[in-house]
Design an enzyme around this catalytic site. Sequence first.
Site, PDB file in Angstrom:
ATOM      1  N   CYS A 111       0.820  -1.231   0.000  1.00 27.18           N
ATOM      2  CA  CYS A 111       0.000   0.000   0.000  1.00 27.18           C
ATOM      3  C   CYS A 111       0.846   1.270   0.000  1.00 27.18           C
ATOM      4  O   CYS A 111       0.326   2.350  -0.275  1.00 27.18           O
ATOM      5  CB  CYS A 111      -0.943   0.005   1.197  1.00 27.18           C
ATOM      6  SG  CYS A 111      -2.016  -1.413   1.247  1.00 27.18           S
ATOM      7  N   HIS A 247      -2.905   7.307   2.923  1.00 28.46           N
ATOM      8  CA  HIS A 247      -3.409   6.033   2.393  1.00 28.46           C
ATOM      9  C   HIS A 247      -4.760   5.747   3.047  1.00 28.46           C
ATOM     10  O   HIS A 247      -4.912   5.829   4.270  1.00 28.46           O
ATOM     11  CB  HIS A 247      -2.398   4.923   2.692  1.00 28.46           C
ATOM     12  CG  HIS A 247      -2.936   3.564   2.451  1.00 28.46           C
ATOM     13  ND1 HIS A 247      -3.605   3.237   1.288  1.00 28.46           N
ATOM     14  CD2 HIS A 247      -2.932   2.436   3.207  1.00 28.46           C
ATOM     15  CE1 HIS A 247      -3.979   1.971   1.344  1.00 28.46           C
ATOM     16  NE2 HIS A 247      -3.594   1.460   2.499  1.00 28.46           N
ATOM     17  N   ASN A 277     -10.264   0.242   0.564  1.00 30.59           N
ATOM     18  CA  ASN A 277      -8.804   0.367   0.534  1.00 30.59           C
ATOM     19  C   ASN A 277      -8.308  -0.159  -0.819  1.00 30.59           C
ATOM     20  O   ASN A 277      -8.359  -1.356  -1.072  1.00 30.59           O
ATOM     21  CB  ASN A 277      -8.237  -0.466   1.706  1.00 30.59           C
ATOM     22  CG  ASN A 277      -6.719  -0.493   1.721  1.00 30.59           C
ATOM     23  OD1 ASN A 277      -6.065  -0.095   0.766  1.00 30.59           O
ATOM     24  ND2 ASN A 277      -6.154  -0.998   2.807  1.00 30.59           N
TER      25      ASN A 277
END
Length: 320
Positions: A111, A247, A277
């Site tokens: 990520c 993020h 996500n």
Amino acid sequence: MITKIIGTGSSQGRRRVSNQDLEQVVETSDEWIHSRTGISSRYVTEGEGIKAMAAEAAEKACIQAGISPKEVELILVATSTPECCFPSTACQVQGEIGAEGAAAFDISAACSGFIFALHTANSFLVSGTYKTALVIGADELSKLVDWNDRRTCVLFGDGAGAVVVRAEDDGKFFSAVGSDGSRGEILTCVSRSGGNFITKKQPKMGFIAMDGQEVFKFAVKKVPSCIEEMLKEHQEKPEDIRYYLLHQANERIIAAVAKRLGEPAEKFPMNISAYGNTSAASIPILLDELNREGKLNRGDKIVMAGFGGGLTWGSALLEW
Ligand code: UT7
């Protein structure tokens, strides 16, 4: 030379999946998902795949930057979900968009990948090796989650975000990345394992496995500390930052980071509610949305920060 973002673009999986849809798949509820994460829906691919999402985001970024893909000299794709070991997703994008003159390769930092890719592109640009690069974060985690595991399958979505960066004479750009391989076991996905010459077993795909609470604790400590270090090193005050783009993993993580930095929640835009996500894509998708909504003004100082599997983390500070 200083790295400047001159165009953004994004795309997402074609199918919108709501929390209510997931109630039909695993034992979960809209109330649980929304209250623990902030997620209401996410997009997943329907067969179009990562190559199509990444190429669409890249094309939109080039159009907005007012450049032809032929001017791109470097393509970096941050992804954990390539279609193939090779060709890389970056090479596939190059072929799709006709960026014939570019060197292209993938970056794997889960990520945090978009920040790692931006950091890498910056090195090429400030060294004078290249003048124009495409940096893409793209992930299709719907193909790596166990759709029977409610602890993970409700969290992720598929998407891609891209920026065109160019070496300019003025502006501001700093970035920093870090890793801690000794703690990698708290967030894993074994891509293929078990293939063996002696037993003739075929390899099997693995699924995403996560100790959610440990990742949560890591994120709420590491993200504010890496932002604070970067601001201090470059003599910037938190109050002078227009936006913090973090993020998009969990609304509660973002709120905790804002609190630790002592900065108001309005400076931390979120789109996790709609996208879930999207891993390496989350920061560039958010940036593209703000940009297209006209919320970024020339000279605005923006901080971006990511964290994820590896463990990895990274931050960037730039002037719009
Ligand atoms: O980008 C990658 C980085 N990943 C992250 O940043 C994730 C960070 N971690 C988190 O966001 C949170 O830890 C989660 C959202 C993953 C989990 O939230 P939590 O508040 O830490 O919940 P938990 O794991 O402690 O689980 C609480 C309860 C458990 O039940 P028991 O054992 O208390 O009876 C789980 O089995 O919630 C249960 N549970 C669910 N219930 C309904 C877990 N997943 C679900 C679900 N629906 N989808």
